[in-house]
Design an enzyme around this catalytic site. Sequence first.
Site, PDB file in Angstrom:
ATOM      1  N   ASP A   1       7.380 -31.518 -41.399  1.00  0.00           N
ATOM      2  CA  ASP A   1       7.410 -31.856 -42.830  1.00  0.00           C
ATOM      3  C   ASP A   1       6.552 -30.844 -43.592  1.00  0.00           C
ATOM      4  O   ASP A   1       5.431 -30.549 -43.189  1.00  0.00           O
ATOM      5  CB  ASP A   1       6.888 -33.279 -43.086  1.00  0.00           C
ATOM      6  CG  ASP A   1       7.459 -33.860 -44.374  1.00  0.00           C
ATOM      7  OD1 ASP A   1       8.120 -34.912 -44.318  1.00  0.00           O
ATOM      8  OD2 ASP A   1       7.279 -33.240 -45.440  1.00  0.00           O
TER       9      ASP A   1
ATOM     10  N   GLY B   1      10.447 -41.756 -45.721  1.00  0.00           N
ATOM     11  CA  GLY B   1      10.919 -43.139 -45.636  1.00  0.00           C
ATOM     12  C   GLY B   1      11.601 -43.488 -44.319  1.00  0.00           C
ATOM     13  O   GLY B   1      11.469 -44.608 -43.832  1.00  0.00           O
TER      14      GLY B   1
ATOM     15  N   ASP C   1      15.999 -35.564 -46.479  1.00  0.00           N
ATOM     16  CA  ASP C   1      16.597 -36.188 -47.650  1.00  0.00           C
ATOM     17  C   ASP C   1      17.458 -35.214 -48.443  1.00  0.00           C
ATOM     18  O   ASP C   1      17.607 -35.383 -49.642  1.00  0.00           O
ATOM     19  CB  ASP C   1      15.483 -36.730 -48.563  1.00  0.00           C
ATOM     20  CG  ASP C   1      14.498 -35.636 -48.951  1.00  0.00           C
ATOM     21  OD1 ASP C   1      14.592 -34.513 -48.406  1.00  0.00           O
ATOM     22  OD2 ASP C   1      13.634 -35.895 -49.807  1.00  0.00           O
TER      23      ASP C   1
ATOM     24  N   CYS D   1      31.479 -26.493 -34.013  1.00  0.00           N
ATOM     25  CA  CYS D   1      31.643 -27.073 -32.674  1.00  0.00           C
ATOM     26  C   CYS D   1      33.080 -27.003 -32.175  1.00  0.00           C
ATOM     27  O   CYS D   1      33.402 -27.533 -31.115  1.00  0.00           O
ATOM     28  CB  CYS D   1      31.122 -28.509 -32.634  1.00  0.00           C
ATOM     29  SG  CYS D   1      32.257 -29.731 -33.310  1.00  0.00           S
TER      30      CYS D   1
ATOM     31  N   CYS E   1      15.977 -40.253 -53.646  1.00  0.00           N
ATOM     32  CA  CYS E   1      15.121 -41.419 -53.926  1.00  0.00           C
ATOM     33  C   CYS E   1      14.331 -41.231 -55.199  1.00  0.00           C
ATOM     34  O   CYS E   1      14.061 -42.183 -55.926  1.00  0.00           O
ATOM     35  CB  CYS E   1      14.148 -41.636 -52.774  1.00  0.00           C
ATOM     36  SG  CYS E   1      14.965 -42.088 -51.275  1.00  0.00           S
TER      37      CYS E   1
ATOM     38  N   HIS F   1       5.004 -47.010 -50.800  1.00  0.00           N
ATOM     39  CA  HIS F   1       5.730 -48.286 -50.712  1.00  0.00           C
ATOM     40  C   HIS F   1       6.696 -48.311 -49.540  1.00  0.00           C
ATOM     41  O   HIS F   1       7.168 -49.364 -49.137  1.00  0.00           O
ATOM     42  CB  HIS F   1       6.491 -48.573 -52.021  1.00  0.00           C
ATOM     43  CG  HIS F   1       7.779 -47.819 -52.145  1.00  0.00           C
ATOM     44  ND1 HIS F   1       9.014 -48.437 -52.141  1.00  0.00           N
ATOM     45  CD2 HIS F   1       8.029 -46.515 -52.250  1.00  0.00           C
ATOM     46  CE1 HIS F   1       9.956 -47.533 -52.259  1.00  0.00           C
ATOM     47  NE2 HIS F   1       9.390 -46.366 -52.328  1.00  0.00           N
TER      48      HIS F   1
ATOM     49  N   CYS G   1      30.694 -33.586 -34.989  1.00  0.00           N
ATOM     50  CA  CYS G   1      29.443 -33.154 -35.612  1.00  0.00           C
ATOM     51  C   CYS G   1      29.598 -33.373 -37.117  1.00  0.00           C
ATOM     52  O   CYS G   1      30.660 -33.768 -37.586  1.00  0.00           O
ATOM     53  CB  CYS G   1      29.111 -31.699 -35.260  1.00  0.00           C
ATOM     54  SG  CYS G   1      29.911 -30.448 -36.266  1.00  0.00           S
TER      55      CYS G   1
ATOM     56  N   ASN H   1       3.511 -42.243 -54.753  1.00  0.00           N
ATOM     57  CA  ASN H   1       4.812 -42.925 -54.828  1.00  0.00           C
ATOM     58  C   ASN H   1       5.536 -42.986 -53.479  1.00  0.00           C
ATOM     59  O   ASN H   1       6.626 -43.518 -53.378  1.00  0.00           O
ATOM     60  CB  ASN H   1       5.700 -42.285 -55.903  1.00  0.00           C
ATOM     61  CG  ASN H   1       6.028 -40.837 -55.605  1.00  0.00           C
ATOM     62  OD1 ASN H   1       6.313 -40.473 -54.460  1.00  0.00           O
ATOM     63  ND2 ASN H   1       5.983 -39.994 -56.617  1.00  0.00           N
TER      64      ASN H   1
ATOM     65  N   CYS I   1      13.287 -37.120 -71.785  1.00  0.00           N
ATOM     66  CA  CYS I   1      13.597 -37.843 -70.543  1.00  0.00           C
ATOM     67  C   CYS I   1      12.385 -37.699 -69.624  1.00  0.00           C
ATOM     68  O   CYS I   1      11.289 -37.378 -70.075  1.00  0.00           O
ATOM     69  CB  CYS I   1      14.869 -37.303 -69.899  1.00  0.00           C
ATOM     70  SG  CYS I   1      14.707 -35.616 -69.332  1.00  0.00           S
TER      71      CYS I   1
END
Length: 403
Positions: free
Chosen positions: A65, A44, A133, A252, A191, A75, A174, A72, A358
Site C-alpha cells: 500500500d 476496506g 480500489d 491468458c 468509496c 470506520h 481471468c 475517514n 462542490c
Amino acid sequence: MQANRNLTNKDIARYSRQIIVPNVGVGGQCKLKQSSVLIVGAGGLGCPASLYLVGAGIGRIGIVDYDIVEENNLHRQLLHSEKSVGEKKVKSAADALKRLNEDLQVDEYYFSLDSSNALDVVRKYDVVIDASDNVATRYLLNDACVLSGKPLVSGSALQMEGQLTVYNHNGGPCYRCLYPKPPPPETVSNCSDAGVLGAVPGVIGVLQALEAIKVLLGQSGTLDSRLLLFDASESVFRNVKLRKKNANCSVCGENPTITQLIDYVQFCGSSPNDKDKGITLLDDKDRISAIELAKKIESDEKLLLIDVRMENEFEICALPQSVNIPITKMEKPCHVDEIKEEIKSKTENHNIPVFTICRRGNDSQKAVKLLQTICKDLGVEIKDIKGGLHDWTRTVDSNFPIY
Ligand SMILES: Nc1ncnc2c1ncn2[C@@H]1O[C@H](COP(=O)(O)OP(=O)(O)OP(=O)(O)O)[C@@H](O)[C@H]1O
Ligand SMILES: [Zn+2]
C-alpha cells in the site's frame, strides 16, 4: 506448499478448533503454515482479509500500500486505529497483525504496485488478493497473476453492495477474458465519491480470506468461474456463472499478445491514485477562488451561490449562503425549466452573478457548463469556486468540516 507434519504444541493449541474441521486437518494446517498470500491494499478489504489470514495461521503475508491512514478510513479499515492516523498503512497494518500473531511473517511494501515492480512481488507468494480500489491495479494484478501462474482473489465493495470471484484458477477465466477493455474512467465510482457502509467491505474482505484459504488447501468449491454478489440492503447473496476462459484472451488465451506487463495508467486512462485529482474544464476567467468568494460574502455583495452536491452531502455541511441544486438534477432535461425559473427569480432577473461550488471543484465546473446552456438566454454571469469546499477549509475557514 508441500504439507509437512511439523505442527508445534503451540500451533496445535492455537489452531485446534480449525484443525479438527475435516476440510483442514493437520495436513491442511501445515499447508497454511507454509503458505504465503499477497494482499494489495491495506484498506476496506485488505484489513479484514489479512486479519483472518493471520488468524488462520498463514505463514507469510505480504501487504502492499502506498498510502497513509486517514481519519475517514477508520470506520471500515479496522486494523488501523486513531493513533495510526498519518502513519503508513502497511506499517500500521503489520504492527496490528504482529500483535495478533507474533509467529507469522509480515512483509511490508510501502509503494504503489505498478508494471516496474509487480511481477517481482507477486512471484514471491502463492495466492494474491486484490483489495485495491481502482481499475489500473485490477488489470495490472490480473496480468501479473496470469504471467506468473498465481490465483487472484478479487473483491470490491461500494455503498451497500459487494462482489468477489477467483480469477486464473482451476481453468477459469481471468479478468481480461471477461473485460478485454477498461470502462471509461468517468463511469467508475469509488468509496471516496460514492461512499460505503463499513461492514460491507468487512464481509467481502473476510470472504476473500476464506477463498484464499480454500485455494491454498486445494479445495474444490472455490469461486472460480463464478461471481458472488452481495446485496447488503436486502441481505441477499447471489451466485452468477461467469463466461468461460476466452481462447482469444490477450493475456491468458492461446496466442497471447500481452507477454509482459504494459502501461496500465495509459491503458485505463486513470491512475491508481486519483484522490483529489482536479480536472480543468473552465478558463480561469470563469472561476474564482474560495478567498475571493469569502471577500464577496464579507462585503455583502449580492450573489447566488449554488451548491451542486447531492442532498445527503449538502446535509453534512454547507455554506449558509448556498442553495442546493444537485448536478444530477441539472443533467436531467425534465428539470431544466424549473432550474431556469429558480435562477431567474433568485438572480433578480439575472442581475446577480451565479457561483457554483462542490466538494473539490470538479462537479462545480461541469455545473457551470450545464447552467450556461440551461440559462443561455438569461445573460447571467456563471462562475465556479476553484477547489470547492476543500479549498474553503484550507484557505478561508479551517473549522469548516472536510470529508
Ligand atoms: N497500485 C496500488 N499499489 C499500492 N496500493 C494500492 C494500489 N491501488 C490501491 N492501493 C491501496 O488500496 C487501498 C484501497 O482501500 P479502500 O478501497 O478502502 O480505499 P481508500 O483509498 O483507503 O479510501 P477512500 O477511497 O475512501 O479515500 C488503499 O489503501 C490504496 O492506497
Ligand atoms: Zn484471460
